[in-house]
Write a protein that holds these residues in place. Structure first.
Motif, PDB file in Angstrom:
ATOM      1  N   ILE A   5      10.544  31.048 104.394  1.00 33.16           N
ATOM      2  CA  ILE A   5      10.754  29.736 103.812  1.00 33.16           C
ATOM      3  C   ILE A   5      10.980  28.758 104.953  1.00 33.16           C
ATOM      4  CG2 ILE A   5      13.235  30.150 103.488  1.00 33.16           C
ATOM      5  CD1 ILE A   5      13.039  28.365 100.955  1.00 33.16           C
ATOM      6  N   SER A   6      10.301  27.635 104.913  1.00 30.36           N
ATOM      7  CA  SER A   6      10.406  26.649 105.975  1.00 30.36           C
ATOM      8  C   SER A   6      11.623  25.771 105.767  1.00 30.36           C
ATOM      9  CB  SER A   6       9.141  25.788 106.024  1.00 30.36           C
ATOM     10  OG  SER A   6       9.082  24.927 104.897  1.00 30.36           O
ATOM     11  N   THR A   7      11.911  24.962 106.768  1.00 28.98           N
ATOM     12  CA  THR A   7      13.028  24.032 106.664  1.00 28.98           C
ATOM     13  C   THR A   7      12.857  23.115 105.464  1.00 28.98           C
ATOM     14  OG1 THR A   7      13.348  24.063 109.069  1.00 28.98           O
ATOM     15  CG2 THR A   7      14.345  22.243 107.851  1.00 28.98           C
ATOM     16  N   GLY A   8      11.615  22.716 105.197  1.00 30.20           N
ATOM     17  CA  GLY A   8      11.325  21.832 104.086  1.00 30.20           C
ATOM     18  C   GLY A   8      11.251  22.515 102.735  1.00 30.20           C
ATOM     19  N   GLY A   9      11.277  23.854 102.710  1.00 32.02           N
ATOM     20  CA  GLY A   9      11.283  24.575 101.452  1.00 32.02           C
ATOM     21  C   GLY A   9       9.977  25.237 101.048  1.00 32.02           C
ATOM     22  N   SER A  10       8.916  25.080 101.827  1.00 32.95           N
ATOM     23  CA  SER A  10       7.665  25.751 101.501  1.00 32.95           C
ATOM     24  C   SER A  10       7.821  27.243 101.758  1.00 32.95           C
ATOM     25  CB  SER A  10       6.505  25.181 102.307  1.00 32.95           C
ATOM     26  OG  SER A  10       6.706  25.372 103.696  1.00 32.95           O
ATOM     27  N   ARG A  11       7.142  28.060 100.943  1.00 37.95           N
ATOM     28  CA  ARG A  11       7.308  29.504 101.025  1.00 37.95           C
ATOM     29  C   ARG A  11       5.980  30.217 101.204  1.00 37.95           C
ATOM     30  NH1 ARG A  11      11.153  29.932  95.724  1.00 37.95           N
ATOM     31  NH2 ARG A  11       9.384  28.721  94.908  1.00 37.95           N
ATOM     32  N   ASN A  12       6.016  31.293 101.964  1.00 33.88           N
ATOM     33  CA  ASN A  12       4.837  32.110 102.207  1.00 33.88           C
ATOM     34  C   ASN A  12       5.203  33.578 102.104  1.00 33.88           C
ATOM     35  OD1 ASN A  12       2.480  30.275 103.166  1.00 33.88           O
ATOM     36  ND2 ASN A  12       4.262  29.498 104.283  1.00 33.88           N
ATOM     37  N   TYR A  13       4.228  34.396 101.669  1.00 34.58           N
ATOM     38  CA  TYR A  13       4.455  35.810 101.462  1.00 34.58           C
ATOM     39  C   TYR A  13       3.283  36.626 101.979  1.00 34.58           C
ATOM     40  CZ  TYR A  13       7.728  33.836  98.055  1.00 34.58           C
ATOM     41  OH  TYR A  13       8.719  33.109  97.440  1.00 34.58           O
ATOM     42  N   VAL A  14       3.583  37.842 102.393  1.00 30.36           N
ATOM     43  CA  VAL A  14       2.521  38.759 102.738  1.00 30.36           C
ATOM     44  C   VAL A  14       1.810  39.140 101.437  1.00 30.36           C
ATOM     45  CG1 VAL A  14       3.927  40.845 102.524  1.00 30.36           C
ATOM     46  CG2 VAL A  14       1.966  40.820 104.088  1.00 30.36           C
ATOM     47  N   ASP A  15       0.519  39.406 101.515  1.00 34.63           N
ATOM     48  CA  ASP A  15      -0.275  39.643 100.316  1.00 34.63           C
ATOM     49  C   ASP A  15       0.289  40.746  99.425  1.00 34.63           C
ATOM     50  OD1 ASP A  15      -3.537  38.994 101.840  1.00 34.63           O
ATOM     51  OD2 ASP A  15      -2.050  37.648 100.969  1.00 34.63           O
ATOM     52  N   SER A  16       0.846  41.771 100.012  1.00 35.55           N
ATOM     53  CA  SER A  16       1.315  42.914  99.245  1.00 35.55           C
ATOM     54  C   SER A  16       2.493  42.605  98.323  1.00 35.55           C
ATOM     55  CB  SER A  16       1.692  44.063 100.177  1.00 35.55           C
ATOM     56  OG  SER A  16       2.736  43.690 101.058  1.00 35.55           O
ATOM     57  N   VAL A  17       3.181  41.484  98.533  1.00 39.47           N
ATOM     58  CA  VAL A  17       4.336  41.161  97.698  1.00 39.47           C
ATOM     59  C   VAL A  17       4.158  39.877  96.906  1.00 39.47           C
ATOM     60  CG1 VAL A  17       5.834  42.314  99.370  1.00 39.47           C
ATOM     61  CG2 VAL A  17       5.640  39.811  99.396  1.00 39.47           C
ATOM     62  N   LYS A  18       3.042  39.208  97.064  1.00 39.50           N
ATOM     63  CA  LYS A  18       2.803  37.963  96.339  1.00 39.50           C
ATOM     64  C   LYS A  18       2.866  38.191  94.839  1.00 39.50           C
ATOM     65  CE  LYS A  18       0.017  35.451  99.720  1.00 39.50           C
ATOM     66  NZ  LYS A  18      -1.313  34.869 100.031  1.00 39.50           N
ATOM     67  N   GLY A  19       3.572  37.311  94.162  1.00 35.35           N
ATOM     68  CA  GLY A  19       3.737  37.426  92.731  1.00 35.35           C
ATOM     69  C   GLY A  19       4.889  38.305  92.313  1.00 35.35           C
TER      70      GLY A  19
ATOM     71  N   ILE B  89      11.478  34.228  97.814  1.00 39.81           N
ATOM     72  CA  ILE B  89      12.506  33.887  98.786  1.00 39.81           C
ATOM     73  C   ILE B  89      13.081  32.525  98.424  1.00 39.81           C
ATOM     74  CG2 ILE B  89      10.850  32.844 100.393  1.00 39.81           C
ATOM     75  CD1 ILE B  89      12.649  33.831 102.696  1.00 39.81           C
ATOM     76  N   SER B  90      14.376  32.383  98.563  1.00 43.60           N
ATOM     77  CA  SER B  90      15.025  31.118  98.260  1.00 43.60           C
ATOM     78  C   SER B  90      16.203  30.907  99.199  1.00 43.60           C
ATOM     79  CB  SER B  90      15.487  31.065  96.799  1.00 43.60           C
ATOM     80  OG  SER B  90      16.434  32.084  96.527  1.00 43.60           O
ATOM     81  N   ARG B  91      16.697  29.694  99.210  1.00 43.20           N
ATOM     82  CA  ARG B  91      17.801  29.340 100.099  1.00 43.20           C
ATOM     83  C   ARG B  91      18.765  28.426  99.365  1.00 43.20           C
ATOM     84  NH1 ARG B  91      15.061  26.875 104.577  1.00 43.20           N
ATOM     85  NH2 ARG B  91      14.899  25.059 103.174  1.00 43.20           N
ATOM     86  N   ASP B  92      20.035  28.734  99.461  1.00 41.91           N
ATOM     87  CA  ASP B  92      21.079  27.913  98.871  1.00 41.91           C
ATOM     88  C   ASP B  92      21.904  27.354 100.020  1.00 41.91           C
ATOM     89  OD1 ASP B  92      23.310  26.786  97.636  1.00 41.91           O
ATOM     90  OD2 ASP B  92      23.368  28.306  96.067  1.00 41.91           O
ATOM     91  N   ASN B  93      21.620  26.127 100.395  1.00 42.39           N
ATOM     92  CA  ASN B  93      22.302  25.530 101.538  1.00 42.39           C
ATOM     93  C   ASN B  93      23.799  25.334 101.299  1.00 42.39           C
ATOM     94  OD1 ASN B  93      20.034  25.287 103.273  1.00 42.39           O
ATOM     95  ND2 ASN B  93      19.368  23.458 102.163  1.00 42.39           N
ATOM     96  N   ALA B  94      24.186  25.109 100.057  1.00 38.46           N
ATOM     97  CA  ALA B  94      25.600  24.928  99.750  1.00 38.46           C
ATOM     98  C   ALA B  94      26.399  26.195 100.019  1.00 38.46           C
ATOM     99  CB  ALA B  94      25.778  24.490  98.301  1.00 38.46           C
ATOM    100  N   LYS B  95      25.743  27.350  99.868  1.00 43.65           N
ATOM    101  CA  LYS B  95      26.405  28.631 100.091  1.00 43.65           C
ATOM    102  C   LYS B  95      26.018  29.272 101.413  1.00 43.65           C
ATOM    103  CE  LYS B  95      26.743  29.758  95.171  1.00 43.65           C
ATOM    104  NZ  LYS B  95      26.413  30.753  94.121  1.00 43.65           N
TER     105      LYS B  95
END
Length: 120
Positions: free
Chosen positions: A51-65, A69-75
């Protein structure tokens, strides 16, 4: 003094779900880009989700769908939600993150790793 502490690994049956957490402790100003890697015995470590600083996400093909991945900045925590798990997903999963300790200082950190085992 910053540490990434992982939790949530365990044993699940194929088709099951699991959520991994990666909590940043210590002096943390912000968490920027982050990713989850995994390494199975005898294999190289691979990046499975990022996950990028801006929130865009990328996955290896084998796990797509199946993985999210997510990020909770408050925590100051990064998560990896995994569904429809397969035996091939069995590996040690490592969290990695760019953490800004002050407005002008950023460094990269690794978690200690957590075992995910998927039985068939």
């Amino acid at each position: 003094q910053v540490q990434l502490v992982e939790s949530g690994g365990g044993l699940v049956q194929a088709g099951g779900s699991l959520t991994l957490s990666c909590a940043a402790s210590g002096s943390v100003f912000s968490i920027n880009a982050a990713g989850w890697y995994r390494q199975a015995p005898g294999k190289q470590r691979e990046l499975v989700a990022a996950i990028s600083t801006g929130g865009s996400r990328n996955y290896v093909d084998s796990v797509k769908g199946r993985f999210t991945i997510s990020r909770d900045n408050a925590k100051n925590t990064v998560y990896l939600q995994m569904v429809s798990l397969k035996p091939e997903d069995t590996a040690v999963y490592y969290c990695n993150a760019d953490i800004r300790r002050t407005p002008g200082l950023m460094a990269n950190y690794w978690g200690q790793g957590t075992q995910v085992t998927v039985s068939s």
